[in-house]
Design a protein around this motif. Structure first.
Motif, PDB file in Angstrom:
ATOM      1  N   ALA A   1      -0.403  -1.910  -9.882  1.00 63.57           N
ATOM      2  CA  ALA A   1      -0.987  -3.207 -10.603  1.00 63.57           C
ATOM      3  C   ALA A   1      -1.684  -4.277  -8.802  1.00 63.57           C
ATOM      4  CB  ALA A   1      -1.149  -4.817 -11.527  1.00 63.57           C
ATOM      5  N   TRP A   2      -0.258  -4.470  -8.924  1.00 66.77           N
ATOM      6  CA  TRP A   2      -0.295  -5.752  -7.146  1.00 66.77           C
ATOM      7  C   TRP A   2      -0.658  -4.588  -6.263  1.00 66.77           C
ATOM      8  CZ3 TRP A   2       5.817  -7.640  -8.363  1.00 66.77           C
ATOM      9  CH2 TRP A   2       5.569  -8.999  -9.509  1.00 66.77           C
ATOM     10  N   MET A   3      -0.209  -3.150  -6.062  1.00 67.14           N
ATOM     11  CA  MET A   3      -0.322  -2.656  -5.105  1.00 67.14           C
ATOM     12  C   MET A   3      -2.265  -2.402  -4.696  1.00 67.14           C
ATOM     13  SD  MET A   3       2.346   0.504  -5.132  1.00 67.14           S
ATOM     14  CE  MET A   3       1.251   1.278  -4.118  1.00 67.14           C
ATOM     15  N   THR A   4      -2.513  -2.726  -6.287  1.00 65.26           N
ATOM     16  CA  THR A   4      -3.228  -1.931  -6.014  1.00 65.26           C
ATOM     17  C   THR A   4      -4.934  -3.259  -5.958  1.00 65.26           C
ATOM     18  OG1 THR A   4      -4.279  -0.929  -8.463  1.00 65.26           O
ATOM     19  CG2 THR A   4      -6.224  -2.481  -7.828  1.00 65.26           C
ATOM     20  N   ILE A   5      -4.608  -4.731  -6.232  1.00 61.33           N
ATOM     21  CA  ILE A   5      -4.840  -6.414  -5.717  1.00 61.33           C
ATOM     22  C   ILE A   5      -4.760  -6.429  -4.207  1.00 61.33           C
ATOM     23  CG2 ILE A   5      -4.409  -8.713  -5.644  1.00 61.33           C
ATOM     24  CD1 ILE A   5      -3.651  -7.770  -9.116  1.00 61.33           C
ATOM     25  N   GLY A   6      -3.435  -6.232  -3.524  1.00 56.92           N
ATOM     26  CA  GLY A   6      -3.145  -5.430  -2.320  1.00 56.92           C
ATOM     27  C   GLY A   6      -4.002  -5.038  -1.334  1.00 56.92           C
ATOM     28  N   VAL A   7      -4.561  -3.187  -2.102  1.00 59.91           N
ATOM     29  CA  VAL A   7      -5.818  -2.912  -1.035  1.00 59.91           C
ATOM     30  C   VAL A   7      -6.723  -3.387  -1.069  1.00 59.91           C
ATOM     31  CG1 VAL A   7      -6.838  -0.622  -1.543  1.00 59.91           C
ATOM     32  CG2 VAL A   7      -4.063  -0.480  -1.346  1.00 59.91           C
ATOM     33  N   LEU A   8      -7.580  -3.830  -2.711  1.00 57.48           N
ATOM     34  CA  LEU A   8      -8.044  -4.912  -2.668  1.00 57.48           C
ATOM     35  C   LEU A   8      -8.630  -6.059  -2.031  1.00 57.48           C
ATOM     36  CD1 LEU A   8      -9.373  -4.413  -7.141  1.00 57.48           C
ATOM     37  CD2 LEU A   8     -10.277  -3.385  -4.791  1.00 57.48           C
ATOM     38  N   ILE A   9      -8.063  -6.725  -1.581  1.00 63.48           N
ATOM     39  CA  ILE A   9      -7.659  -7.798  -0.931  1.00 63.48           C
ATOM     40  C   ILE A   9      -8.111  -7.353   0.592  1.00 63.48           C
ATOM     41  CG2 ILE A   9      -6.631  -9.582   0.623  1.00 63.48           C
ATOM     42  CD1 ILE A   9      -5.578  -9.941  -2.414  1.00 63.48           C
ATOM     43  N   VAL A  10      -7.187  -6.367   0.959  1.00 62.73           N
ATOM     44  CA  VAL A  10      -7.355  -5.843   2.741  1.00 62.73           C
ATOM     45  C   VAL A  10      -9.187  -4.910   2.371  1.00 62.73           C
ATOM     46  CG1 VAL A  10      -6.721  -3.906   3.783  1.00 62.73           C
ATOM     47  CG2 VAL A  10      -4.694  -5.231   2.681  1.00 62.73           C
ATOM     48  N   LEU A  11      -9.299  -4.084   1.976  1.00 65.43           N
ATOM     49  CA  LEU A  11     -10.070  -4.363   1.456  1.00 65.43           C
ATOM     50  C   LEU A  11     -11.658  -5.381   1.675  1.00 65.43           C
ATOM     51  CD1 LEU A  11     -10.670  -0.724  -0.825  1.00 65.43           C
ATOM     52  CD2 LEU A  11     -10.263  -1.000   1.934  1.00 65.43           C
ATOM     53  N   LEU A  12     -11.815  -6.530   1.019  1.00 66.16           N
ATOM     54  CA  LEU A  12     -12.070  -7.169   1.256  1.00 66.16           C
ATOM     55  C   LEU A  12     -12.782  -7.633   2.995  1.00 66.16           C
ATOM     56  CD1 LEU A  12     -12.171  -8.425  -2.361  1.00 66.16           C
ATOM     57  CD2 LEU A  12     -13.751  -7.774  -1.044  1.00 66.16           C
TER      58      LEU A  12
ATOM     59  N   ALA B   1     -14.254  -2.769 -10.819  1.00 72.47           N
ATOM     60  CA  ALA B   1     -13.775  -2.144  -8.767  1.00 72.47           C
ATOM     61  C   ALA B   1     -12.017  -2.506  -9.156  1.00 72.47           C
ATOM     62  CB  ALA B   1     -13.667  -3.551  -7.758  1.00 72.47           C
ATOM     63  N   TYR B   2     -11.692  -3.291 -10.543  1.00 72.44           N
ATOM     64  CA  TYR B   2     -10.289  -3.163 -10.133  1.00 72.44           C
ATOM     65  C   TYR B   2      -9.820  -2.112 -11.521  1.00 72.44           C
ATOM     66  CZ  TYR B   2      -5.552  -4.859 -12.101  1.00 72.44           C
ATOM     67  OH  TYR B   2      -3.890  -4.945 -12.300  1.00 72.44           O
ATOM     68  N   VAL B   3     -10.773  -1.800 -12.107  1.00 79.28           N
ATOM     69  CA  VAL B   3     -10.185  -0.126 -12.759  1.00 79.28           C
ATOM     70  C   VAL B   3     -10.472   0.626 -12.314  1.00 79.28           C
ATOM     71  CG1 VAL B   3     -10.985   0.741 -14.849  1.00 79.28           C
ATOM     72  CG2 VAL B   3     -10.899  -1.662 -15.771  1.00 79.28           C
ATOM     73  N   PHE B   4     -11.855   0.795 -11.696  1.00 83.61           N
ATOM     74  CA  PHE B   4     -11.593   2.198 -10.577  1.00 83.61           C
ATOM     75  C   PHE B   4     -10.503   2.193 -10.515  1.00 83.61           C
ATOM     76  CE2 PHE B   4     -12.679   4.108  -7.212  1.00 83.61           C
ATOM     77  CZ  PHE B   4     -13.598   5.470  -7.485  1.00 83.61           C
ATOM     78  N   CYS B   5     -10.181   1.181  -9.311  1.00 81.74           N
ATOM     79  CA  CYS B   5      -8.569   1.721  -7.829  1.00 81.74           C
ATOM     80  C   CYS B   5      -7.477   2.015  -8.875  1.00 81.74           C
ATOM     81  CB  CYS B   5      -8.642   0.274  -6.871  1.00 81.74           C
ATOM     82  SG  CYS B   5     -10.579  -0.018  -5.883  1.00 81.74           S
ATOM     83  N   CYS B   6      -7.395   1.067  -9.993  1.00 80.86           N
ATOM     84  CA  CYS B   6      -5.940   0.518 -10.739  1.00 80.86           C
ATOM     85  C   CYS B   6      -5.505   2.340 -11.727  1.00 80.86           C
ATOM     86  CB  CYS B   6      -5.975   0.406 -12.299  1.00 80.86           C
ATOM     87  SG  CYS B   6      -5.393  -1.512 -11.684  1.00 80.86           S
ATOM     88  N   THR B   7      -7.384   3.035 -12.067  1.00 74.18           N
ATOM     89  CA  THR B   7      -7.442   4.335 -12.776  1.00 74.18           C
ATOM     90  C   THR B   7      -7.852   5.477 -11.277  1.00 74.18           C
ATOM     91  OG1 THR B   7      -8.239   3.189 -14.637  1.00 74.18           O
ATOM     92  CG2 THR B   7      -8.505   5.290 -14.152  1.00 74.18           C
ATOM     93  N   PHE B   8      -7.792   5.162 -10.258  1.00 75.55           N
ATOM     94  CA  PHE B   8      -8.139   6.156  -9.117  1.00 75.55           C
ATOM     95  C   PHE B   8      -7.138   6.458  -8.255  1.00 75.55           C
ATOM     96  CE2 PHE B   8      -9.578   7.846  -4.997  1.00 75.55           C
ATOM     97  CZ  PHE B   8     -10.127   8.706  -5.085  1.00 75.55           C
TER      98      PHE B   8
END
Length: 223
Positions: free
Chosen positions: A25-36, A88-95
């Protein structure tokens, strides 16, 4: 041998077991923040006629807003960004399972947290647009007799969403393991494209749809 684990895998940081799903979950949040951040750099200067990435971003946001507006009307102004964030969080966490790593959404704790966030969003939006008095009034319609039933239904909703998402992601992983055991060569690649992409997109869409549906019910716009 086929292995199915319901109990979250351990992951220790020093003496503390934070859990494998928390790290994911932390990794997903980190990736989303970088992408944003990257996206914000690309969109630093908005063009009157969108092109390239700006066109894609506007299409994504506008589609989400229009979809939310069709379900909950003017409340989409507040709810659409929140629901889109959940999706977005659900997609990235699951993908992330496409890499062979267990996704965070295979942990009931993660999906329950998402369900609670959706529950809070439902009530915040309802109180924002109907007021606290209006929220309780709708819970007591068409008769005060149904008030405790509707309260119980609202409290069960986040658990229902959590179990549905958790079970679907878990079952998808189990099916893929069975397929790889049965036909471990060319065929699984095509099937994997379904379960790891289309299946994830379906779960993401359904979570967003349920959130908007509950918001619509809380606003008295379920019709």
């Amino acid at each position: 041998m086929l292995e199915v684990k319901i109990i979250p895998e351990s992951f220790y940081i020093g003496p503390i077991n934070v859990g494998h799903s928390v790290i994911m979950a932390w990794m997903t949040i980190g990736v989303l923040i970088v992408l944003l951040v990257i996206g914000r750099l690309f969109l630093r200067k908005m063009k009157d006629v969108p092109t390239g990435f700006q066109n894609f971003a506007e299409l994504l946001v506008e589609s989400m807003y229009n979809f939310a507006h069709s379900k909950i009307g003017e409340a989409a102004d507040l709810a659409a960004p929140l629901v889109m964030t959940f999706m977005a969080y659900v997609f990235c966490c699951t993908f992330i399972e496409i890499t062979g790593v267990a996704p965070a959404t295979e942990d009931i704790n993660c999906t329950l947290a998402l369900g609670i966030c959706s529950f809070l969003t439902v009530n915040i939006v309802a109180i924002r647009y109907k007021g606290l008095k209006g929220r309780f009034k709708l819970l007591a319609e068409p008769s005060p007799v149904v008030f405790p039933i509707k309260i119980l239904t609202d409290l069960i909703a986040p658990c229902s969403m959590a179990i549905r998402l958790f079970a679907n992601v878990l079952v998808g992983g189990v099916i893929m393991q069975l397929v790889y055991m049965a036909i471990p060569y060319v065929v699984p690649a095509a099937i994997s494209a379904y379960f790891n992409v289309i299946h994830v997109m379906i779960q993401t869409f359904v979570f967003g749809l349920l959130s908007l549906t509950y918001i619509g019910e809380a606003l008295g716009e379920e019709d």
